[in-house]
Write a protein that holds these residues in place. Structure first.
Motif, PDB file in Angstrom:
ATOM      1  N   TYR A 146       0.801  -1.266  -0.031  1.00  0.00           N
ATOM      2  CA  TYR A 146      -0.071  -0.114   0.080  1.00  0.00           C
ATOM      3  C   TYR A 146       0.944   1.217   0.009  1.00  0.00           C
ATOM      4  O   TYR A 146       0.608   2.239  -0.834  1.00  0.00           O
ATOM      5  N   GLN A 167      -0.766  -6.988  -6.114  1.00  0.00           N
ATOM      6  CA  GLN A 167      -1.320  -7.854  -7.315  1.00  0.00           C
ATOM      7  C   GLN A 167      -0.845  -9.248  -6.967  1.00  0.00           C
ATOM      8  O   GLN A 167      -1.502 -10.154  -7.103  1.00  0.00           O
ATOM      9  N   ARG A 185      -3.343 -10.700  -4.219  1.00  0.00           N
ATOM     10  CA  ARG A 185      -4.725 -11.062  -4.584  1.00  0.00           C
ATOM     11  C   ARG A 185      -4.532 -12.150  -5.715  1.00  0.00           C
ATOM     12  O   ARG A 185      -5.529 -13.244  -5.531  1.00  0.00           O
ATOM     13  N   GLU A 203     -14.664   2.778  -2.419  1.00  0.00           N
ATOM     14  CA  GLU A 203     -14.069   1.673  -2.851  1.00  0.00           C
ATOM     15  C   GLU A 203     -12.956   1.410  -2.410  1.00  0.00           C
ATOM     16  O   GLU A 203     -12.464   0.427  -2.414  1.00  0.00           O
ATOM     17  N   PHE A 204     -11.779   2.267  -2.127  1.00  0.00           N
ATOM     18  CA  PHE A 204     -10.537   2.193  -1.478  1.00  0.00           C
ATOM     19  C   PHE A 204     -10.705   1.341  -0.204  1.00  0.00           C
ATOM     20  O   PHE A 204      -9.983   0.270   0.008  1.00  0.00           O
ATOM     21  N   HIS A 241     -13.262  -0.302   0.716  1.00  0.00           N
ATOM     22  CA  HIS A 241     -13.907  -1.818   0.573  1.00  0.00           C
ATOM     23  C   HIS A 241     -12.523  -2.758   0.129  1.00  0.00           C
ATOM     24  O   HIS A 241     -12.264  -3.862   0.344  1.00  0.00           O
ATOM     25  N   ASP A 242     -11.813  -2.051  -0.769  1.00  0.00           N
ATOM     26  CA  ASP A 242     -10.857  -2.765  -1.317  1.00  0.00           C
ATOM     27  C   ASP A 242      -9.453  -3.173  -0.201  1.00  0.00           C
ATOM     28  O   ASP A 242      -9.044  -4.459  -0.458  1.00  0.00           O
ATOM     29  N   THR A 243      -9.417  -2.362   0.667  1.00  0.00           N
ATOM     30  CA  THR A 243      -8.562  -2.703   1.752  1.00  0.00           C
ATOM     31  C   THR A 243      -8.982  -3.740   2.493  1.00  0.00           C
ATOM     32  O   THR A 243      -8.404  -4.757   2.776  1.00  0.00           O
ATOM     33  N   ARG A 244     -10.459  -3.656   2.901  1.00  0.00           N
ATOM     34  CA  ARG A 244     -10.840  -4.677   3.698  1.00  0.00           C
ATOM     35  C   ARG A 244     -10.790  -6.123   2.937  1.00  0.00           C
ATOM     36  O   ARG A 244     -10.422  -7.171   3.667  1.00  0.00           O
ATOM     37  N   SER A 245     -11.013  -6.219   1.571  1.00  0.00           N
ATOM     38  CA  SER A 245     -11.149  -7.156   0.877  1.00  0.00           C
ATOM     39  C   SER A 245      -9.875  -8.034   0.849  1.00  0.00           C
ATOM     40  O   SER A 245      -9.757  -9.070   0.977  1.00  0.00           O
ATOM     41  N   ILE A 246      -8.767  -7.346   0.678  1.00  0.00           N
ATOM     42  CA  ILE A 246      -7.387  -8.048   0.288  1.00  0.00           C
ATOM     43  C   ILE A 246      -7.167  -8.397   1.512  1.00  0.00           C
ATOM     44  O   ILE A 246      -6.516  -9.776   1.711  1.00  0.00           O
ATOM     45  N   SER A 262      -9.122 -11.732   2.317  1.00  0.00           N
ATOM     46  CA  SER A 262      -8.808 -12.774   1.442  1.00  0.00           C
ATOM     47  C   SER A 262      -7.684 -13.794   2.031  1.00  0.00           C
ATOM     48  O   SER A 262      -7.520 -14.872   1.673  1.00  0.00           O
TER      49      SER A 262
END
Length: 550
Positions: free
Chosen positions: A371, A379, A382, A476-477, A479-484, A487
């Motif tokens: 980050y 990448q 993910r 969205e940023f 959300h993407d932080t939580r998502s990665i 995961s």
């Protein structure tokens, strides 16, 4: 795309540069080049004839130019990819030319390996005189060889990225040692005093004797009980090299980062008569390397130490950068020093012994590095998230290890760039604390039942939410932080015990100034900045958004 040799051999005539180089070439199916052969091919004359017709000075000029064609990196454009391929053996006198010395240093800085084959005199002289192609050894070879050795050895040592004593090794054994070395990733940390290397690979502890040197007599091996098998390996390597080794065992994790633990270690060093010529080796996770460094920094106002990290988090963060410290009742890492190691030796095989939770927590620091400075890390994470989340460390395959090593190397390079330009955290280095302000508060308030990487994971979500509240990043940023983080199995929320208590602990963070809170945030992937003195309402709102009870 530029091609340069993967390894360059230097050393005295007869040290085995050609034999070992050809062995490596055969084992790795790589090209082998000998600078003497290339000179003869270029000039159409044998080496003795060049000496006879043109003299040594002209020979050295030809040699210099031939070597430059192989190893010079001056012509490589910024950002151009370098392909390391093949093996090059240099004549014994080649490294004594100033231009060749500079080319070899540039080559090493670009990632090449300069290996000094340090041979025993009698063996080397016998091999050197056998060929009949050594003009300098034509008369009184033993005396000439010894005189040349006394003039060249220090230069060889200065240029080498690795010194390999060849006595007692067959060409195949020496070649295999170098092949193991070639699998290492070496990152040089500049700006430190002294500068040092981080070595990432397998069996990296074998470098301990070379790093500690012959002047060190005693070594204090500081480790936790959970890494006994790794400390046993380090102890064996050290004792075989002739060091007097004393083991100091400390409690696991943050429980070992206390003043009483450090005080007991100081007492032990005093009892055994530890002096400034002695050294400390820290083996273990991030807490163990923090403590080992702090003890080294404070004993006699500073002695040498080497970090041997055994966890993912320690490899990518704690062991590199020269931050040492212990915890107090007031907070985490509030007592410490900036004190750099002589080297960091990260043996990735130790990752196979980790508990899965300890492996996953290390991904928190990996993702943080992505980050703040290297989007490619994100990448890779993910792409391999399922593998990383469900990995059984004991069963890591070679393909999985390749992914993990790339993540380690990239993360360490992020840290190296920040540390090299700002050793004592006056500016850029502060960005390495992304997610840490709340993360350290979580660790403290949860009495260190949370692991550091887990707390930093939630801290990054908090920082993203705070940046969103201030209109710096999009929803969205966040959300993407939580998502990665989700995961790979890292936590993204926390049961906040008491808002005011959390604020109080964060005010004692190292980045705070007076009554002003300061946070590291990311405004876009790969770019960090500071958020100074945000309103208390916005901080409380961000806490609300990560609170599992909200």
């Amino acid at each position: 795309m530029a091609r340069v040799p993967q390894v360059v051999f230097i050393g005295m005539p007869g040290s085995g540069k050609t034999r070992i180089g050809k062995e490596i070439s055969s084992l790795m199916s790589a090209a082998f080049y000998d600078s003497d052969d290339e000179i003869e091919r270029s000039e159409g004359l044998r080496i003795p004839d060049i000496f006879e017709q043109y003299g040594e000075q002209r020979f050295r000029q030809i040699e210099r130019d031939i070597i430059a064609d192989f190893v010079s990196t001056d012509h490589i454009r910024d950002g151009e990819r370098i392909i390391f391929d093949g093996v090059l053996s240099l004549g014994g006198g080649a490294p004594m030319t100033p231009e060749t010395q500079e080319n070899l240093r540039s080559y090493a800085r670009a990632g090449g390996h300069v290996v000094y084959l340090n041979a025993q005199a009698d063996e080397a002289i016998e091999h050197a005189t056998r060929s009949g192609n050594r003009p300098l050894l034509a008369h009184n070879p033993h005396q000439v060889w010894m005189d040349l050795y006394s003039k060249r050895h220090d230069t060889y040592m200065d240029l080498a990225t690795y010194v390999l004593p060849t006595h007692g090794k067959t060409p195949r054994q020496a070649a295999q040692t170098v092949i193991d070395l070639l699998s290492e990733h070496v990152i040089h940390v500049e700006g430190a005093q002294p500068e040092y290397d981080v070595r990432i690979g397998t069996s990296t502890m074998r470098h301990l004797p070379d790093i500690l040197g012959k002047n060190t007599v005693r070594v204090a091996l500081i480790h936790t009980t959970s890494v006994q098998r790794h400390s046993d390996k380090a102890r064996t390597i050290l004792r075989r090299a002739g060091y007097d080794v004393t083991e100091i065992v400390i409690p696991d994790a943050e429980h070992g980062k206390t003043l009483p633990v450090v005080s007991r270690a100081w007492n032990t060093l005093g009892e055994i008569g530890f002096t400034r010529s002695d050294a400390i080796v820290g083996v273990g996770g991030g807490a163990a390397t923090d403590v080992a460094g702090f003890i080294a920094a404070t004993w006699l106002r500073g002695i040498r130490y080497v970090n041997c990290p055994t966890s993912l988090l320690a490899m990518v963060d704690a062991s590199t950068g020269g931050k040492t410290g212990i915890n107090t009742d007031a907070g985490k890492n509030l007592v410490g020093s900036f004190y750099t190691p002589a080297a960091v030796l990260a043996d990735v095989d130790t990752l196979r012994t980790l508990d899965q939770r300890i492996f996953i927590e290390g991904l928190g620091e990996v993702i943080k590095a992505g980050y703040i400075a290297d989007p490619q890390i994100l990448q890779i994470v993910r792409q391999h998230a399922d593998m990383l989340k469900n990995l059984n460390p004991a069963d890591i395959t070679d393909e999985q290890m390749d992914v993990i090593v790339e993540l380690i190397e990239r993360s360490v390079r992020v840290k190296e760039r920040h540390v090299s330009s700002d050793l004592k955290e006056h500016g850029l280095r502060e960005f390495l604390n992304y997610g840490h302000t709340l993360g350290h508060a979580i660790e403290k308030l949860e009495h260190f039942t949370w692991r550091h990487g887990e707390a930093v994971s939630v801290g990054m979500v908090f920082a993203a939410e705070l940046a969103h509240i201030h209109g710096i990043v999009s929803e969205e940023f966040v959300h993407d932080t939580r998502s990665i983080l989700d995961s790979v199995g890292l936590p993204t929320s926390w049961s906040v015990p008491d808002d005011n208590e959390v604020l109080s602990v964060m005010h004692r963070d190292k980045k705070a100034r007076g009554h002003m809170l300061r946070f590291v945030i990311v405004d876009e992937i790969g770019h960090a900045r500071r958020l100074e003195n945000p309103s208390e309402d916005s901080v409380l709102e961000a806490l609300h958004r990560i609170n599992t009870h909200a």
